[in-house]
Design a protein around this motif. Structure first.
Motif, PDB file in Angstrom:
ATOM      1  N   CYS A 104      -4.171  -0.823 -12.992  1.00  0.00           N
ATOM      2  CA  CYS A 104      -4.177  -1.066 -11.655  1.00  0.00           C
ATOM      3  C   CYS A 104      -3.258  -0.167 -10.850  1.00  0.00           C
ATOM      4  N   ASP A 105      -3.273  -0.280  -9.450  1.00  0.00           N
ATOM      5  CA  ASP A 105      -2.410  -0.104  -8.632  1.00  0.00           C
ATOM      6  C   ASP A 105      -1.231  -1.422  -8.277  1.00  0.00           C
ATOM      7  N   PRO A 106      -0.248  -1.357  -7.674  1.00  0.00           N
ATOM      8  CA  PRO A 106       0.604  -2.434  -7.722  1.00  0.00           C
ATOM      9  C   PRO A 106       0.030  -3.603  -6.860  1.00  0.00           C
ATOM     10  N   VAL A 107      -0.880  -3.570  -5.912  1.00  0.00           N
ATOM     11  CA  VAL A 107      -1.424  -4.645  -5.134  1.00  0.00           C
ATOM     12  C   VAL A 107      -2.298  -5.381  -5.781  1.00  0.00           C
ATOM     13  N   ALA A 108      -3.187  -4.507  -6.485  1.00  0.00           N
ATOM     14  CA  ALA A 108      -4.471  -5.344  -6.818  1.00  0.00           C
ATOM     15  C   ALA A 108      -3.992  -6.625  -7.862  1.00  0.00           C
TER      16      ALA A 108
ATOM     17  N   LEU B  53       0.890  -1.428   0.028  1.00  0.00           N
ATOM     18  CA  LEU B  53       0.055  -0.116  -0.020  1.00  0.00           C
ATOM     19  C   LEU B  53       0.899   1.353  -0.145  1.00  0.00           C
ATOM     20  N   LEU B  54       2.057   1.209   0.561  1.00  0.00           N
ATOM     21  CA  LEU B  54       2.855   2.133   0.332  1.00  0.00           C
ATOM     22  C   LEU B  54       3.044   2.560  -0.931  1.00  0.00           C
ATOM     23  N   VAL B  55       3.321   1.685  -1.784  1.00  0.00           N
ATOM     24  CA  VAL B  55       3.666   2.119  -3.325  1.00  0.00           C
ATOM     25  C   VAL B  55       2.314   2.683  -3.945  1.00  0.00           C
ATOM     26  N   ILE B  56       1.325   2.312  -3.445  1.00  0.00           N
ATOM     27  CA  ILE B  56       0.119   3.082  -3.996  1.00  0.00           C
ATOM     28  C   ILE B  56      -0.082   4.335  -3.500  1.00  0.00           C
ATOM     29  N   LEU B  57       0.449   4.550  -2.322  1.00  0.00           N
ATOM     30  CA  LEU B  57       0.632   6.162  -1.648  1.00  0.00           C
ATOM     31  C   LEU B  57       1.661   6.850  -2.487  1.00  0.00           C
ATOM     32  N   LEU B  58       2.386   6.275  -3.201  1.00  0.00           N
ATOM     33  CA  LEU B  58       3.417   7.094  -3.730  1.00  0.00           C
ATOM     34  C   LEU B  58       3.404   7.144  -5.406  1.00  0.00           C
ATOM     35  N   VAL B  59       2.211   6.438  -5.942  1.00  0.00           N
ATOM     36  CA  VAL B  59       2.053   6.235  -7.118  1.00  0.00           C
ATOM     37  C   VAL B  59       0.524   6.483  -7.506  1.00  0.00           C
ATOM     38  N   PRO B  60       0.204   6.626  -8.922  1.00  0.00           N
ATOM     39  CA  PRO B  60      -1.019   7.320  -9.171  1.00  0.00           C
ATOM     40  C   PRO B  60      -2.089   6.334  -9.201  1.00  0.00           C
ATOM     41  N   SER B  61      -3.382   6.844  -9.146  1.00  0.00           N
ATOM     42  CA  SER B  61      -4.684   6.219  -9.671  1.00  0.00           C
ATOM     43  C   SER B  61      -4.957   6.954 -11.141  1.00  0.00           C
ATOM     44  N   THR B  62      -5.793   6.269 -11.837  1.00  0.00           N
ATOM     45  CA  THR B  62      -5.843   7.218 -13.236  1.00  0.00           C
ATOM     46  C   THR B  62      -7.306   7.844 -12.764  1.00  0.00           C
ATOM     47  N   GLY B  63      -7.425   8.984 -13.670  1.00  0.00           N
ATOM     48  CA  GLY B  63      -8.504   9.657 -13.636  1.00  0.00           C
ATOM     49  C   GLY B  63      -9.037  10.127 -14.950  1.00  0.00           C
TER      50      GLY B  63
ATOM     51  N   THR C 129       0.559   1.425 -17.363  1.00  0.00           N
ATOM     52  CA  THR C 129       0.812   1.765 -15.965  1.00  0.00           C
ATOM     53  C   THR C 129       1.608   3.097 -15.715  1.00  0.00           C
ATOM     54  N   ASN C 130       1.078   3.922 -15.267  1.00  0.00           N
ATOM     55  CA  ASN C 130       1.585   5.115 -14.511  1.00  0.00           C
ATOM     56  C   ASN C 130       1.668   4.872 -13.096  1.00  0.00           C
ATOM     57  N   GLN C 131       1.590   3.749 -12.421  1.00  0.00           N
ATOM     58  CA  GLN C 131       1.415   3.440 -11.016  1.00  0.00           C
ATOM     59  C   GLN C 131       2.407   2.500 -10.373  1.00  0.00           C
ATOM     60  N   ALA C 132       3.819   2.184 -11.118  1.00  0.00           N
ATOM     61  CA  ALA C 132       4.703   1.433 -10.763  1.00  0.00           C
ATOM     62  C   ALA C 132       4.668   0.067 -10.845  1.00  0.00           C
ATOM     63  N   MET C 133       3.440  -0.481 -11.674  1.00  0.00           N
ATOM     64  CA  MET C 133       3.394  -2.100 -11.956  1.00  0.00           C
ATOM     65  C   MET C 133       4.665  -2.275 -12.657  1.00  0.00           C
ATOM     66  N   ASP C 134       5.239  -1.337 -13.408  1.00  0.00           N
ATOM     67  CA  ASP C 134       6.445  -1.507 -14.365  1.00  0.00           C
ATOM     68  C   ASP C 134       7.533  -1.337 -13.524  1.00  0.00           C
ATOM     69  N   PHE C 135       7.894  -1.339 -12.399  1.00  0.00           N
ATOM     70  CA  PHE C 135       8.963  -1.530 -11.533  1.00  0.00           C
ATOM     71  C   PHE C 135       9.361  -3.003 -11.312  1.00  0.00           C
TER      72      PHE C 135
END
Length: 612
Positions: free
Chosen positions: A408-412, A21-31, A433-439
């Motif tokens: 998605c966020d990285p956790v889902a 969840l820390l990663v979610i807090l540092l990377v984006p959701s879409t909008g 992804t613009n939400q760190a799934m590509d880390f």
């Protein structure tokens, strides 16, 4: 096919997933969408990879957007105007002119002054050595830290003749999450943020042209629940923070409280850290809101272009889902025409982007109609149920989706891939992804661990994400010592140990560099409206074959990252980040902006069995 729970004996792994969840807090959701990117062609703007060209119809801006309107309390009646460059003065709808806005210093024309002075501090045309940070801003004359004759003094809240106040808001993740983060070494509190920020403060003051001022970075420990966001507590807390520090700018690394950023805009505070919001959100909160990453609007348009040019089975292309998994012989999609499924969050802003940007772009680009979709809640307590529901929505009895993109966020994805495996469903696993799934560190959690089962891969050795590929906005992950945030901390921390994980430090630094670069670029008379009007003058950096993202601001486009890489995950290749198996491989050694994706028979990625 069975619809059983995917967790069972993997419940402890589900608890570990909370850490992320820390990663979610540092990377984006879409909008949500803006029309700013749809005017060039059916996908967006055109140009050549690696160029700094602007989008059609704009003077350094996006689609000729022009005035974007002001949020309540905004300065000067909005950003934009017919002259496309004036930061003040009496004509052209410029910001801070005679129609409204802050007063100009005596004798000022409203234009950024020509700064005279030494450029000995500059390296290769950049303000400091780009070996420390590739995204060092353009060189500005004058010795950093030196006095400046007339900077306008107190031009805005948080600005005096010698100081610019910046605050980092540190959210409260909750006791349960914090306990796990501490055990995993991923927790940071206000003290950790303070130690990190102190090094970055020293670096900024020593290396950027701040026109006689110095930045002061304070930290504010939030007391309100952020996961899920307690808005009745968080919104007043934004006001409490502003009343205490009266900042010019706030760094708040999160994606779960867009209303917090809207409130800070209402309070006339510049913000960054709320990455991945839509272009509409940025413009509605202009001239206060910025984004280090790519907007969800742009990512949706880029995926539509990539799909239509390289993947769609429409229009007689005869393409089939050649990258689908083959573990279930009764459902082998490799000779089946592609049918796209979309999984994303149910945040209203997010869902609107999917429905009002992505879907129309797919229809316009290649007559692709999405018939399989699932919008999930970012609630880890219901992830088991949701993952099964999502799999059912994709794996329908008739005409199932052969290819599923996870916005998605990285956790889902861990839960989603687990449910797919439990139901013997192995479509092409796509990312945009613009939400760190590509880390690399994220991808490693979507596969088995050296042959042992994980939450995302309960039945190894074959895993649903073995064939993962698609678009990623982030740079390829590097060794920690090569990250700008780590290098700068090491150089300016006085020998202190880095108190946060390297990717966290790098995200923090990226946002501080964004703010410091914009402040330097604005000139001595600092206001939010002038800063946003001047932002396109930072120019473009990166993209193409540079190995870095293309960063550029333009009129109506306040997300810094503009392009993405086509990439696939190889679970056998070692990552330079941590030396563990699992690495994203970039295709073609180049990145693509809108209008630049090549048209070809299939993406140039390898099937899972060939990824050695």
């Amino acid at each position: 096919m069975p619809r059983t729970s995917p967790l069972g004996k993997f419940a402890p792994l589900a608890a570990i997933a909370v850490v992320q969840l820390l990663v979610i807090l540092l990377v984006p959701s879409t909008g949500k969408s803006s029309d700013a990117l749809t005017s060039a062609d059916q996908y967006g703007a055109v140009g050549a990879p690696g160029t700094a060209g602007v989008l059609p119809g704009a003077e350094g801006g996006v689609g000729g957007v022009g005035a974007v309107g002001s949020v309540p309390g905004a300065v000067g009646g909005g950003v934009g105007g017919t002259t496309g460059g004036a930061l003040g003065g009496s004509t052209g709808g410029g910001v801070g002119g005679t129609t409204g806005g802050a007063a100009l210093p005596p004798g000022s024309s409203g234009q950024p002054p020509a700064i005279a002075g030494s450029t000995k501090h500059c390296v290769g045309g950049r303000q400091f050595d780009p070996g420390l940070d590739y995204f060092a801003p353009p060189c500005v004359p004058g010795v950093p830290g030196a006095a400046f004759a007339n900077n306008g003094g107190a031009t805005w809240q948080g600005v005096t003749k010698d100081k610019i106040e910046i605050v980092q808001y540190v959210p409260d993740y909750g006791a349960a999450v914090n306990t796990i983060l501490k055990a995993q070494g991923l927790f940071y509190d206000a003290n950790d943020a303070k130690i990190t920020a102190a090094a970055y403060e020293k670096f900024i003051n020593a290396n950027y042209q701040l026109y006689g001022r110095k930045v002061q970075i304070d930290t504010f420990q939030g007391k309100c629940a952020t996961v899920p966001p307690d808005l009745k507590c968080l919104i007043p807390e934004m006001g409490e923070m502003v009343n205490k520090y009266k900042p010019y700018a706030v760094l708040f690394s999160t994606t779960v409280c867009s209303k917090c950023f809207a409130e800070l805009a209402r309070l006339k505070v510049v913000t960054t850290g709320g990455s991945g919001f839509s272009d509409e959100f940025h413009n509605a909160n202009a001239p206060y809101n910025y984004d280090l990453s790519m907007s969800s609007t742009r990512m949706s348009l880029q995926f539509a272009e990539f799909w239509c040019k390289q993947m769609s089975s429409k229009g007689g292309t005869r393409r089939t889902a050649v990258f689908a998994g083959t573990k279930n012989p009764a459902q082998n999609f490799r000779n089946t025409p592609r049918e796209l499924g979309v999984v994303s969050t149910n945040d209203p802003d997010n869902q609107s982007t999917v429905e009002n940007v992505l879907y129309p772009a797919l229809m316009k680009g290649c007559n692709e109609k999405v018939t399989h979709q699932y919008f999930y809640a970012q609630d880890i307590s219901t992830a088991q149920t949701q993952s099964q529901a999502g799999t059912s929505a994709m794996n329908t009895p008739n005409n199932p989706a052969t290819s599923v993109v996870c916005l998605c966020d990285p956790v889902a994805p861990q839960f989603s891939y687990s449910a797919a495996a439990q139901n013997k469903y192995y479509p092409e696993s796509l990312i945009a992804t613009n939400q760190a799934m590509d880390f690399d560190s994220s991808g490693q959690t979507y596969v088995d661990k050296a042959g042992d089962p994980t939450l995302a891969c309960p039945d190894p050795p074959e895993c649903p994400f073995d064939n993962g590929f698609g678009l990623g906005a982030a740079d390829a992950q590097t060794a920690p010592g090569e990250m700008a945030g780590v290098k700068i901390f090491s150089k300016y921390s006085g020998g202190a140990q880095l108190p946060v994980e390297p990717p966290t430090a790098d995200i923090f630094w990226g946002n501080y560099n964004l703010l410091a670069s914009l402040i330097q670029n604005t000139g001595p008379f600092l206001t939010p409206a002038r800063m946003q009007q001047a932002a396109p003058q930072l120019g473009a950096r990166g993209g193409g074959s540079t190995g870095h993202a293309l960063r550029r601001f333009s009129r109506g486009n306040y997300s810094w990252t503009q392009d993405s890489r086509i990439t696939y995950f190889n679970k056998r290749a070692k990552s330079p980040y941590n030396g563990a198996p699992g690495k994203y491989i970039s295709v073609g050694n180049t990145r693509y902006d809108l209008g630049q994706f090549p048209k070809q028979a299939q993406p140039s990625v390898l099937p899972a069995e060939s990824r050695k």
